[in-house]
Motif scaffolding. Structure first.
Motif, PDB file in Angstrom:
ATOM      1  N   THR A 108       0.829  -1.202   0.000  1.00 34.20           N
ATOM      2  CA  THR A 108       0.000   0.000   0.000  1.00 34.20           C
ATOM      3  C   THR A 108       0.870   1.261   0.000  1.00 34.20           C
ATOM      4  OG1 THR A 108      -1.665  -1.275   1.191  1.00 34.20           O
ATOM      5  CG2 THR A 108      -1.954   1.110   1.160  1.00 34.20           C
ATOM      6  N   ASP A 132      -7.290  -4.483  -2.580  1.00 37.75           N
ATOM      7  CA  ASP A 132      -7.228  -5.284  -1.358  1.00 37.75           C
ATOM      8  C   ASP A 132      -8.538  -5.022  -0.634  1.00 37.75           C
ATOM      9  OD1 ASP A 132      -6.919  -6.502   1.064  1.00 37.75           O
ATOM     10  OD2 ASP A 132      -5.032  -5.531   1.609  1.00 37.75           O
ATOM     11  N   ARG A 135      -9.371  -6.640   3.730  1.00 41.95           N
ATOM     12  CA  ARG A 135      -9.366  -5.940   5.017  1.00 41.95           C
ATOM     13  C   ARG A 135      -9.923  -4.530   4.826  1.00 41.95           C
ATOM     14  NH1 ARG A 135      -3.699  -5.401   7.108  1.00 41.95           N
ATOM     15  NH2 ARG A 135      -3.354  -4.949   4.910  1.00 41.95           N
ATOM     16  N   GLN A 141      -6.691   2.971   4.271  1.00 41.61           N
ATOM     17  CA  GLN A 141      -5.271   3.351   4.192  1.00 41.61           C
ATOM     18  C   GLN A 141      -4.957   3.945   2.804  1.00 41.61           C
ATOM     19  OE1 GLN A 141      -2.723  -0.036   4.911  1.00 41.61           O
ATOM     20  NE2 GLN A 141      -0.854   1.196   4.894  1.00 41.61           N
ATOM     21  N   ASP A 184      -3.483  -1.889  -5.636  1.00 44.75           N
ATOM     22  CA  ASP A 184      -3.071  -2.566  -4.412  1.00 44.75           C
ATOM     23  C   ASP A 184      -3.821  -3.901  -4.397  1.00 44.75           C
ATOM     24  OD1 ASP A 184      -1.911  -2.783  -1.930  1.00 44.75           O
ATOM     25  OD2 ASP A 184      -3.411  -1.571  -0.896  1.00 44.75           O
TER      26      ASP A 184
HETATM   27 MG   LIG Z   1      -1.823  -3.017   2.298  1.00 41.13          MG
END
Ligand SMILES: [Mg+2]
Ligand SMILES: Nc1nc2c(ncn2[C@@H]2O[C@H](COP(=O)(O)OP(=O)(O)O)[C@@H](O)[C@H]2O)c(=O)[nH]1
Length: 304
Positions: A108, A132, A135, A141, A184
């Protein structure tokens, strides 16, 4: 960069030896293994060094070290010169860069670094894709990085289909709102098989969607594996696994600032033909640079 005990030991190794002996070659083999070379590869390297010394009648250890540097640099440049130095993308945009790798290696963070780099250096219009979806925190993020950098982030909900996120990002590019997707991906799922399936699905989507205009792909597709330099030989095992699952184009080596030894880079090239394209040496957005075989080798051997 890479300043650590291993570098000191190498420096001492050459500094303290006055003459070239069989013992030196044996110790050098051990030292290379300690520096994250594979055993077979360390032996092979030292064999060619021994051969060079014999042929060229080298008796001086400083000269020996120089020969080793040349040998190692040649491993990295090899037949693949066009691929190293971060030039991989110079032949075409728009492109999709898929970042792969296990959890915690720096995917990330690296996605954000690449977005800034391509925008500022190459005047590209990057889009970050939050593929991603495993999560929830991973999506947030990436969104935070996007906000800080002023880069668009395409994201779906937590638990959504990552291939669909990449599809949407490609749709955005095809309608003209960007020319570089940096995606990502998840590093871990409930099973390894599930992760591989997910990556293969992204593969299929990118291949098909990228060819929407005909048989020629109009969006370049690049898969870079992110590896944490501090994990040593483990990084090599990760590369073998990912490369077998979905063919990888290159490696981004992170955390080279954290006392990593770096010898794994030579194995990646020699055994898997995987060039390192970028090196990351810190957590700031600017802490990324194209991989340079000569500089890296000089640093590895404490010659710089
Ligand atoms: Mg990550
Ligand atoms: N020292 C250092 N830390 C890094 C580097 N790249 C990433 N990190 C840190 O490693 C941790 C995991 O990074 P992250 O991008 O979340 O990894 P991911 O799970 O692969 O997405 C974070 O604390 C990052 O700040 C690097 O090049 N050097």
């Amino acid at each position: 960069m890479g300043a650590n005990n291993f570098a000191d030991r190498l420096k001492n190794f050459f500094g303290l030896r006055k003459s070239i002996s069989e013992e030196l070659f044996e110790d050098l083999t051990d030292l290379l293994v300690e520096g994250d070379f594979g055993a077979a590869e360390a032996m092979k390297t030292v064999d060619s060094l021994r051969e060079t010394c014999r042929k060229e009648k080298i008796t001086d250890t400083a000269e020996l070290r120089q020969k080793l540097a040349e040998l190692l640099e040649a491993v990295l440049t090899g037949s693949n010169t066009a691929n190293v130095g971060g030039n991989v993308l110079s032949t075409g945009f728009p492109a999709v860069i898929l970042l792969l790798g296990v959890n915690g290696v720096g995917k990330t963070t690296t996605a954000a670094k690449l977005a800034q780099l391509y925008r500022d250096r190459d005047k590209r219009k990057p889009i970050l894709a939050a593929a991603d979806t495993f999560r929830a925190a991973a999506i947030d993020q990436l969104k935070i990085h996007g906000e800080r950098l002023g880069v668009r982030v395409i994201a779906h909900q937590h638990g959504g289909d990552p291939a669909a996120v990449v599809y949407d990002a490609m749709e955005a590019v095809q309608s003209g709102s960007g020319d570089l997707i940096i995606a990502d991906t998840a590093g871990r799922m409930h099973t390894k098989a599930a992760l591989v399936e997910e990556l293969k699905k992204i593969d299929r989507v990118v291949e098909t969607k990228g060819r929407a205009g005909g048989s020629e792909a109009d969006i370049r597709y690049i898969k870079w594996l992110v590896l944490d330099a501090t994990t040593g030989r483990n990084a090599f095992v990760q590369a073998e696994t990912f490369n077998a699952a979905v063919k990888v184009d290159g490696v981004i080596l992170t955390k080279y600032d954290s006392g990593a030894k770096g010898g794994v880079v030579y194995s990646l090239m020699e055994e898997l033909k995987l060039p390192v394209v970028y090196l990351c040496e810190g957590e700031k957005y600017g802490d990324i640079r194209p991989f340079d075989p000569l500089l890296f080798t000089q640093d590895f051997l404490s010659l710089a």
